[in-house]
Design a protein around this motif. Structure first.
Motif, short mmCIF file in Angstrom:
data_model
loop_
_atom_site.label_atom_id
_atom_site.label_comp_id
_atom_site.label_asym_id
_atom_site.label_seq_id
_atom_site.Cartn_x
_atom_site.Cartn_y
_atom_site.Cartn_z
N ALA A 144 -5.29 -3.19 9.32
CA ALA A 144 -3.95 -3.44 8.78
C ALA A 144 -4.00 -4.57 7.75
O ALA A 144 -3.35 -4.50 6.69
N VAL A 145 -4.79 -5.60 8.03
CA VAL A 145 -4.91 -6.73 7.08
C VAL A 145 -5.57 -6.22 5.80
O VAL A 145 -5.14 -6.54 4.69
N ALA A 146 -6.59 -5.37 5.95
CA ALA A 146 -7.27 -4.82 4.78
C ALA A 146 -6.28 -4.01 3.93
O ALA A 146 -6.29 -4.09 2.70
N GLU A 147 -5.42 -3.25 4.60
CA GLU A 147 -4.45 -2.45 3.84
C GLU A 147 -3.48 -3.33 3.06
O GLU A 147 -3.04 -3.00 1.98
N ARG A 148 -3.15 -4.50 3.65
CA ARG A 148 -2.18 -5.37 2.98
C ARG A 148 -2.81 -6.11 1.79
O ARG A 148 -2.20 -6.26 0.75
N PHE A 149 -4.05 -6.58 1.96
CA PHE A 149 -4.61 -7.48 0.95
C PHE A 149 -5.65 -6.83 0.04
O PHE A 149 -6.03 -7.41 -0.96
N TYR A 150 -6.13 -5.65 0.41
CA TYR A 150 -7.22 -5.04 -0.34
C TYR A 150 -6.71 -3.86 -1.16
O TYR A 150 -5.68 -3.26 -0.84
N THR A 151 -7.47 -3.52 -2.19
CA THR A 151 -7.13 -2.32 -2.95
C THR A 151 -7.48 -1.09 -2.09
O THR A 151 -8.23 -1.21 -1.11
N LEU A 152 -6.99 0.05 -2.50
CA LEU A 152 -7.25 1.27 -1.70
C LEU A 152 -8.75 1.53 -1.52
O LEU A 152 -9.20 1.77 -0.40
N PRO A 153 -9.56 1.47 -2.60
CA PRO A 153 -11.01 1.72 -2.39
C PRO A 153 -11.65 0.68 -1.47
O PRO A 153 -12.51 1.02 -0.66
N GLU A 154 -11.23 -0.57 -1.57
CA GLU A 154 -11.80 -1.61 -0.70
C GLU A 154 -11.44 -1.33 0.76
O GLU A 154 -12.31 -1.36 1.65
N ALA A 155 -10.15 -1.08 1.02
CA ALA A 155 -9.72 -0.83 2.41
C ALA A 155 -10.42 0.41 2.96
O ALA A 155 -10.88 0.42 4.11
N ALA A 156 -10.54 1.44 2.12
CA ALA A 156 -11.17 2.69 2.59
C ALA A 156 -12.63 2.43 2.94
O ALA A 156 -13.13 2.95 3.95
N ARG A 157 -13.32 1.62 2.15
CA ARG A 157 -14.73 1.36 2.42
C ARG A 157 -14.89 0.65 3.76
O ARG A 157 -15.76 0.98 4.56
N ILE A 158 -14.01 -0.31 4.04
CA ILE A 158 -14.09 -1.08 5.30
C ILE A 158 -13.76 -0.19 6.48
O ILE A 158 -14.44 -0.18 7.50
N GLN A 159 -12.69 0.61 6.34
CA GLN A 159 -12.24 1.43 7.46
C GLN A 159 -13.26 2.52 7.80
O GLN A 159 -13.33 2.97 8.93
N ALA A 160 -14.09 2.90 6.82
CA ALA A 160 -15.06 3.97 7.06
C ALA A 160 -16.29 3.47 7.81
O ALA A 160 -17.09 4.27 8.31
N LEU A 161 -16.47 2.16 7.91
CA LEU A 161 -17.69 1.63 8.52
C LEU A 161 -17.56 1.51 10.04
O LEU A 161 -16.44 1.32 10.55
N PRO A 162 -18.69 1.55 10.78
CA PRO A 162 -18.62 1.28 12.21
C PRO A 162 -18.14 -0.15 12.44
O PRO A 162 -18.25 -1.00 11.54
N LEU A 163 -17.62 -0.43 13.66
CA LEU A 163 -16.91 -1.67 13.94
C LEU A 163 -17.64 -2.93 13.44
O LEU A 163 -17.09 -3.72 12.68
N ALA A 164 -18.90 -3.12 13.87
CA ALA A 164 -19.60 -4.38 13.54
C ALA A 164 -19.84 -4.49 12.03
O ALA A 164 -19.62 -5.54 11.43
N ASP A 165 -20.25 -3.39 11.40
CA ASP A 165 -20.49 -3.41 9.95
C ASP A 165 -19.18 -3.63 9.21
O ASP A 165 -19.14 -4.31 8.17
N GLY A 166 -18.10 -3.04 9.76
CA GLY A 166 -16.79 -3.16 9.13
C GLY A 166 -16.32 -4.60 9.13
O GLY A 166 -15.69 -5.06 8.17
N GLU A 167 -16.63 -5.32 10.20
CA GLU A 167 -16.23 -6.73 10.29
C GLU A 167 -16.90 -7.56 9.19
O GLU A 167 -16.28 -8.35 8.50
N ARG A 168 -18.19 -7.34 9.05
CA ARG A 168 -18.94 -8.07 8.02
C ARG A 168 -18.41 -7.71 6.62
O ARG A 168 -18.20 -8.58 5.79
#
Ligand code: COA
Length: 256
Positions: A144-168
């Motif tokens: 949700a934070v990524a959706e608010r502060f990130y562009t669509l491609p940035e948020a999509a890249r983070i959401q597509a990653l497994p949990l630990a990689d997504g956090e980093r």
């Protein structure tokens, strides 16, 4: 154009006195709050009355120590760059709270960041600079934070990653966003962060710098990210392209 290579994991040579600050360099200083602990009573003496009062208002010890180390370090290094006593400086604040020296004629610009045990300061000559450090931690509402502060491609890249990689990846983008908005002198809530893409470019291998165009003023801002320690990520941004960073570790004993 050939871009200078900057290490993703810089070595931080310890330094008692700063080298001259060239116009095409940005000095990035790091301190570990735990290593500063034995010096804290004397570092506190470098702060002015308002800063001492602000430090005293922190209920918890860790943020009090972070703030005290950051301000003492800022005053000590400004004193070294400008050959003046550390207690001599007064600060003014931009519309979103960015501190600067109360002396329009000075050419030295700076920015400060602290997180966990790390304090990071950046100094530049004649250009605005922003720096950010974040301690990696678990985030409840990461997507949700990524959706608010990130562009669509940035948020999509983070959401597509497994949990630990997504956090980093989340924090990798976060430090870049913050360094950029801090360089520009706005706040993270200004909406600017969601307009500006800080994603590493797929066509450039890391650690090539990213060039970001500020949407309101049309200026270019160069952006680097780097690792400070296994659980700490940092980023640096400054106006224009013609600079390289120099990473240095601060010696608290040198300020006393
Ligand atoms: C600036 C900001 C991005 C910092 O985020 P943070 O990760 O919590 O904190 P950091 O440790 O990285 O940085 C804090 C330091 O940045 C500096 N700073 C504060 N506001 C700043 C700004 N707008 N731009 C650049 N630097 C700023 C200060 O030196 C501060 O440290 P200090 O208070 O100990 O001196 C965030 O606090 C923010 O968005 N602030 C703006 C608030 C705002 O928009 N206000 C509008 C008022 S109407």
């Amino acid at each position: 154009m050939r871009r200078p290579m900057v290490p993703r994991v810089p070595t931080w040579p310890s330094c008692d006195a700063p080298p001259a600050l060239a116009a095409n360099e940005i000095h990035v200083w790091r301190a570990d709050v735990r290593q500063c602990e034995p010096y804290l009573p004397r570092l506190r003496m470098l702060l002015d009355t308002a800063e001492k009062a602000r430090a005293a208002r922190f209920v918890a010890e860790p943020p009090r120590q972070q703030f005290t180390v950051a301000r003492a370090m800022l005053r000590h290094l400004l004193g070294q760059y400008l050959t003046r006593p550390p207690g001599n400086f007064r600060f003014a604040f931009g519309p979103s709270g960015k501190p600067c020296l109360c002396e329009p004629a000075t050419t030295v610009k700076f920015n400060v960041s602290h997180s966990g045990n790390e304090v990071l300061l950046a100094f530049a000559r004649n250009r605005e600079v922003g720096v950010d450090v974040e301690h990696l931690h678990q985030l409840q509402a990461r997507d949700a934070v990524a959706e608010r502060f990130y562009t669509l491609p940035e948020a999509a890249r983070i959401q597509a990653l497994p949990l630990a990689d997504g956090e980093r990846a989340f924090f990798h983008h976060w430090v870049r966003k913050e360094a950029f908005v801090k360089a520009v002198g706005k706040g993270i809530a200004s909406g600017l962060s969601a307009e500006v893409e800080v994603l590493d470019r797929a066509d450039e291998p890391p650690p090539a710098p990213r060039l970001v165009r500020e949407p309101h003023e049309g200026k270019d801002w160069k952006l680097f990210s780097f690792e400070l320690a296994p659980e700490y990520l940092g980023a640096l941004s400054a106006a224009e392209e013609d600079w390289t960073p120099l990473f240095l570790a601060w010696e608290p004993g040198s300020a006393l």
